[in-house]
Write a protein that holds these residues in place. Structure first.
Motif, PDB file in Angstrom:
ATOM      1  N   LEU A 196       0.826  -1.205   0.000  1.00 10.52           N
ATOM      2  CA  LEU A 196       0.000   0.000   0.000  1.00 10.52           C
ATOM      3  C   LEU A 196       0.866   1.263   0.000  1.00 10.52           C
ATOM      4  CD1 LEU A 196      -2.910  -0.954   2.440  1.00 10.52           C
ATOM      5  CD2 LEU A 196      -2.988  -0.758  -0.046  1.00 10.52           C
ATOM      6  N   ALA A 197       1.956   1.233   0.759  1.00  5.14           N
ATOM      7  CA  ALA A 197       2.851   2.393   0.766  1.00  5.14           C
ATOM      8  C   ALA A 197       3.471   2.596  -0.613  1.00  5.14           C
ATOM      9  CB  ALA A 197       3.933   2.202   1.828  1.00  5.14           C
ATOM     10  N   ALA A 198       3.867   1.489  -1.271  1.00  2.29           N
ATOM     11  CA  ALA A 198       4.439   1.609  -2.610  1.00  2.29           C
ATOM     12  C   ALA A 198       3.415   2.142  -3.602  1.00  2.29           C
ATOM     13  CB  ALA A 198       4.966   0.246  -3.068  1.00  2.29           C
ATOM     14  N   ALA A 199       2.155   1.685  -3.499  1.00  4.03           N
ATOM     15  CA  ALA A 199       1.109   2.171  -4.403  1.00  4.03           C
ATOM     16  C   ALA A 199       0.833   3.652  -4.194  1.00  4.03           C
ATOM     17  CB  ALA A 199      -0.167   1.362  -4.201  1.00  4.03           C
ATOM     18  N   ALA A 200       0.907   4.110  -2.951  1.00  2.00           N
ATOM     19  CA  ALA A 200       0.679   5.531  -2.682  1.00  2.00           C
ATOM     20  C   ALA A 200       1.779   6.390  -3.296  1.00  2.00           C
ATOM     21  CB  ALA A 200       0.595   5.760  -1.176  1.00  2.00           C
ATOM     22  N   PHE A 201       3.037   5.941  -3.170  1.00  2.00           N
ATOM     23  CA  PHE A 201       4.141   6.700  -3.759  1.00  2.00           C
ATOM     24  C   PHE A 201       4.103   6.653  -5.284  1.00  2.00           C
ATOM     25  CE2 PHE A 201       6.121   6.264   0.486  1.00  2.00           C
ATOM     26  CZ  PHE A 201       6.541   7.574   0.665  1.00  2.00           C
ATOM     27  N   ALA A 202       3.505   5.609  -5.867  1.00  2.00           N
ATOM     28  CA  ALA A 202       3.422   5.501  -7.324  1.00  2.00           C
ATOM     29  C   ALA A 202       2.379   6.437  -7.917  1.00  2.00           C
ATOM     30  CB  ALA A 202       3.115   4.058  -7.726  1.00  2.00           C
ATOM     31  N   ARG A 203       1.522   7.059  -7.108  1.00  6.51           N
ATOM     32  CA  ARG A 203       0.539   8.063  -7.525  1.00  6.51           C
ATOM     33  C   ARG A 203      -0.393   7.536  -8.620  1.00  6.51           C
ATOM     34  NH1 ARG A 203       3.278  13.642  -8.834  1.00  6.51           N
ATOM     35  NH2 ARG A 203       1.082  14.190  -8.903  1.00  6.51           N
ATOM     36  N   PRO A 204      -1.342   6.688  -8.255  1.00  9.61           N
ATOM     37  CA  PRO A 204      -2.269   6.165  -9.271  1.00  9.61           C
ATOM     38  C   PRO A 204      -3.263   7.226  -9.716  1.00  9.61           C
ATOM     39  CG  PRO A 204      -2.910   5.416  -7.091  1.00  9.61           C
ATOM     40  CD  PRO A 204      -1.597   6.141  -6.917  1.00  9.61           C
ATOM     41  N   LEU A 205      -3.626   7.180 -10.991  1.00  6.03           N
ATOM     42  CA  LEU A 205      -4.622   8.090 -11.551  1.00  6.03           C
ATOM     43  C   LEU A 205      -5.575   7.291 -12.434  1.00  6.03           C
ATOM     44  CD1 LEU A 205      -2.539  11.214 -12.654  1.00  6.03           C
ATOM     45  CD2 LEU A 205      -4.102  11.059 -10.736  1.00  6.03           C
ATOM     46  N   LEU A 206      -6.854   7.622 -12.336  1.00  2.00           N
ATOM     47  CA  LEU A 206      -7.843   6.992 -13.199  1.00  2.00           C
ATOM     48  C   LEU A 206      -7.763   7.630 -14.578  1.00  2.00           C
ATOM     49  CD1 LEU A 206     -10.896   6.716 -10.770  1.00  2.00           C
ATOM     50  CD2 LEU A 206      -9.316   4.919 -11.450  1.00  2.00           C
ATOM     51  N   ARG A 207      -7.442   6.858 -15.590  1.00  2.00           N
ATOM     52  CA  ARG A 207      -7.262   7.400 -16.939  1.00  2.00           C
ATOM     53  C   ARG A 207      -8.549   8.023 -17.469  1.00  2.00           C
ATOM     54  NH1 ARG A 207      -3.419   6.712 -20.700  1.00  2.00           N
ATOM     55  NH2 ARG A 207      -2.396   5.183 -19.374  1.00  2.00           N
ATOM     56  N   GLY A 208      -9.686   7.460 -17.092  1.00  2.00           N
ATOM     57  CA  GLY A 208     -10.942   7.990 -17.604  1.00  2.00           C
ATOM     58  C   GLY A 208     -11.258   9.384 -17.095  1.00  2.00           C
ATOM     59  N   ALA A 209     -10.668   9.787 -15.964  1.00  2.00           N
ATOM     60  CA  ALA A 209     -10.947  11.104 -15.393  1.00  2.00           C
ATOM     61  C   ALA A 209     -10.090  12.201 -16.022  1.00  2.00           C
ATOM     62  CB  ALA A 209     -10.724  11.077 -13.882  1.00  2.00           C
ATOM     63  N   ARG A 210      -9.088  11.857 -16.829  1.00  9.85           N
ATOM     64  CA  ARG A 210      -8.208  12.846 -17.437  1.00  9.85           C
ATOM     65  C   ARG A 210      -8.654  13.172 -18.858  1.00  9.85           C
ATOM     66  NH1 ARG A 210      -3.428  13.796 -14.946  1.00  9.85           N
ATOM     67  NH2 ARG A 210      -2.408  14.365 -16.896  1.00  9.85           N
ATOM     68  N   ARG A 211      -8.434  14.422 -19.252  1.00  5.45           N
ATOM     69  CA  ARG A 211      -8.763  14.872 -20.594  1.00  5.45           C
ATOM     70  C   ARG A 211      -7.475  15.149 -21.353  1.00  5.45           C
ATOM     71  NH1 ARG A 211     -11.888  20.058 -18.995  1.00  5.45           N
ATOM     72  NH2 ARG A 211     -11.829  20.408 -21.246  1.00  5.45           N
ATOM     73  N   PRO A 212      -7.515  15.066 -22.672  1.00  4.10           N
ATOM     74  CA  PRO A 212      -6.296  15.392 -23.427  1.00  4.10           C
ATOM     75  C   PRO A 212      -5.856  16.840 -23.227  1.00  4.10           C
ATOM     76  CG  PRO A 212      -7.846  14.172 -24.789  1.00  4.10           C
ATOM     77  CD  PRO A 212      -8.578  14.535 -23.543  1.00  4.10           C
ATOM     78  N   VAL A 213      -6.814  17.774 -23.293  1.00  4.75           N
ATOM     79  CA  VAL A 213      -6.489  19.197 -23.173  1.00  4.75           C
ATOM     80  C   VAL A 213      -7.550  19.872 -22.308  1.00  4.75           C
ATOM     81  CG1 VAL A 213      -6.120  21.374 -24.399  1.00  4.75           C
ATOM     82  CG2 VAL A 213      -5.414  19.220 -25.457  1.00  4.75           C
ATOM     83  N   ALA A 214      -7.115  20.654 -21.353  1.00  7.66           N
ATOM     84  CA  ALA A 214      -8.000  21.520 -20.574  1.00  7.66           C
ATOM     85  C   ALA A 214      -7.647  22.968 -20.882  1.00  7.66           C
ATOM     86  CB  ALA A 214      -7.859  21.238 -19.082  1.00  7.66           C
ATOM     87  N   ARG A 215      -8.596  23.853 -20.662  1.00  6.11           N
ATOM     88  CA  ARG A 215      -8.388  25.256 -21.035  1.00  6.11           C
ATOM     89  C   ARG A 215      -8.487  26.164 -19.815  1.00  6.11           C
ATOM     90  NH1 ARG A 215     -11.852  24.305 -25.855  1.00  6.11           N
ATOM     91  NH2 ARG A 215     -10.474  24.250 -27.669  1.00  6.11           N
ATOM     92  N   VAL A 216      -7.660  27.199 -19.856  1.00  3.13           N
ATOM     93  CA  VAL A 216      -7.806  28.361 -18.979  1.00  3.13           C
ATOM     94  C   VAL A 216      -8.248  29.509 -19.873  1.00  3.13           C
ATOM     95  CG1 VAL A 216      -6.682  29.941 -17.400  1.00  3.13           C
ATOM     96  CG2 VAL A 216      -6.033  27.531 -17.401  1.00  3.13           C
ATOM     97  N   VAL A 217      -9.491  29.937 -19.736  1.00  4.19           N
ATOM     98  CA  VAL A 217     -10.056  30.973 -20.592  1.00  4.19           C
ATOM     99  C   VAL A 217     -10.014  32.296 -19.829  1.00  4.19           C
ATOM    100  CG1 VAL A 217     -12.055  31.713 -21.932  1.00  4.19           C
ATOM    101  CG2 VAL A 217     -11.559  29.265 -21.683  1.00  4.19           C
ATOM    102  N   LEU A 218      -9.309  33.271 -20.392  1.00  2.39           N
ATOM    103  CA  LEU A 218      -9.207  34.602 -19.798  1.00  2.39           C
ATOM    104  C   LEU A 218     -10.207  35.515 -20.496  1.00  2.39           C
ATOM    105  CD1 LEU A 218      -5.311  34.917 -19.593  1.00  2.39           C
ATOM    106  CD2 LEU A 218      -6.894  33.962 -17.913  1.00  2.39           C
ATOM    107  N   ALA A 219     -11.227  35.932 -19.767  1.00  2.00           N
ATOM    108  CA  ALA A 219     -12.307  36.745 -20.330  1.00  2.00           C
ATOM    109  C   ALA A 219     -12.110  38.206 -19.938  1.00  2.00           C
ATOM    110  CB  ALA A 219     -13.658  36.234 -19.827  1.00  2.00           C
ATOM    111  N   ASP A 220     -11.945  39.044 -20.917  1.00  2.00           N
ATOM    112  CA  ASP A 220     -11.737  40.476 -20.696  1.00  2.00           C
ATOM    113  C   ASP A 220     -13.095  41.132 -20.437  1.00  2.00           C
ATOM    114  OD1 ASP A 220     -11.039  43.140 -20.702  1.00  2.00           O
ATOM    115  OD2 ASP A 220      -9.711  42.970 -22.441  1.00  2.00           O
TER     116      ASP A 220
END
Length: 258
Positions: free
Chosen positions: A70-94
Motif C-alpha cells: 500500500l505504501a508503494a502504491a501511494a508513492f506511485a501516484r495512481p490516476l484513473l485514466r478515464g478522469a483525465r482529458r487530453p487538453v483543458a483550457r484556462v479561458v481569460l475573459a476580458d
C-alpha cells in the motif's frame, strides 16, 4: 488506471518479498541438554537460527506485506485514466472597459469553456469564475481598464487546478488586447507559460485604438505572431510586418502612411 511513478511499484514488490523472507528467518532457543562443561559457558541467553517446519504468524506476515504494498502504491501516484482529458483550457475573459461588446465576449467564452475548464474574468484585477456565472458576464457596465498581466498571473496559478485533470493545459485570451492593457511585465509573464496559448480577439471599445494595431503577414505558426498578439497595438501609428516577400502594395501602404 495509470501510474505517475511506476518505479515505486517495483520497489514495493522487492520490499514485500524481503519482508516475507525475513519473517521466515526465525531465531529460537535450542533444546536444553545438560552438559558437564556448562559451568564454563557465559551467563547469557543462547540463540541459534533454526528452520521451522511449519510457518507461524501468517496473519502478521500478511499485514506487513500489505502495508508495504500500500505504501508503494501511494508513492506511485495512481490516476484513473478515464478522469483525465487530453487538453483543458484556462479561458481569460476580458470584462474591462476596453471591450466594445460585452455580449460578444460572453458568447466567445461560452463557446470555448467546457465542463472542468477554468474561466478567469479580468479587468484591472482577475478572479476565477464558475461556469454558472458566465451569464453574468456583460450584465454590468464596465468601469476599470484591463490588465493582461494580472490575467496571466491568475492563469499561472490556476494550472494547479487542472494538472490532475488533463494531459496539457491551453490558455485562451478573449480580449481586444488594447494598448493600455499591456504593460512592461506582460511579455515576461507570458514567457513563463510553457503550454499552448492563443488569442480570440473581440472588438475594442475605442475604434482608434482598435485600428492602430500591428498587421503581420506570415505563416500560421510563425513565432512572432504570438508575441505581437500579446503586444496589442501602437497608439501612435499603424505597423505592417511582412515576413515573406515585400510587394508593391506594401510600398504603396508605406507611402500612404507617411
Amino acid at each position: 488506471m495509470t501510474w505517475l511513478a511506476p518505479i515505486f511499484l517495483a520497489a514495493g514488490a522487492v520490499a514485500a518479498f524481503a519482508t516475507a523472507v525475513l519473517h521466515f528467518l526465525a531465531r529460537r532457543r535450542p533444546h536444553e541438554v545438560p552438559l558437564p562443561t556448562a559451568r564454563f559457558l557465559p551467563e547469557r541467553a543462547a540463540e541459534a537460527a533454526t528452520r521451522s517446519a511449519r510457518p507461524s504468524d501468517l496473519l502478521l506476515l500478511a499485514v506487513r506485506v500489505l502495508a508495504v504494498l500500500l505504501a508503494a502504491a501511494a508513492f506511485a501516484r495512481p490516476l484513473l485514466r478515464g478522469a483525465r482529458r487530453p487538453v483543458a483550457r484556462v479561458v481569460l475573459a476580458d470584462v474591462s472597459r476596453d471591450v466594445r461588446a460585452r455580449a460578444e465576449m460572453r458568447d466567445s467564452v461560452r463557446a470555448l469553456a467546457a465542463a472542468g475548464d477554468v474561466v478567469i474574468a479580468f479587468d484591472s484585477a482577475a478572479r476565477v469564475m464558475t461556469p454558472d456565472a458566465l451569464d453574468s458576464l456583460g450584465s454590468t457596465p464596465p468601469a476599470a481598464a484591463g490588465s493582461v498581466s494580472a490575467a496571466l498571473v491568475a492563469a499561472r496559478r490556476s494550472v494547479a487546478l487542472l494538472r490532475d485533470r488533463a494531459d496539457s493545459v491551453e490558455m485562451v485570451i478573449v480580449s481586444p488586447l488594447a494598448a493600455d492593457e499591456v504593460d512592461a511585465a506582460t511579455a515576461r509573464i507570458r514567457a513563463t507559460w510553457n503550454g499552448r496559448a492563443r488569442l480570440v480577439r473581440v472588438a475594442a471599445a475605442n475604434a482608434d485604438s482598435a485600428a492602430r494595431r500591428v498587421e503581420l503577414r506570415a505563416a500560421a505558426n510563425d513565432p512572432l505572431g504570438a508575441t505581437i498578439a500579446l503586444a496589442g497595438g501602437f497608439a501612435f501609428a499603424d505597423v505592417r510586418i511582412a515576413r515573406d516577400v515585400v510587394t508593391a502594395a506594401d510600398s504603396a501602404w508605406a507611402r500612404a502612411a507617411a
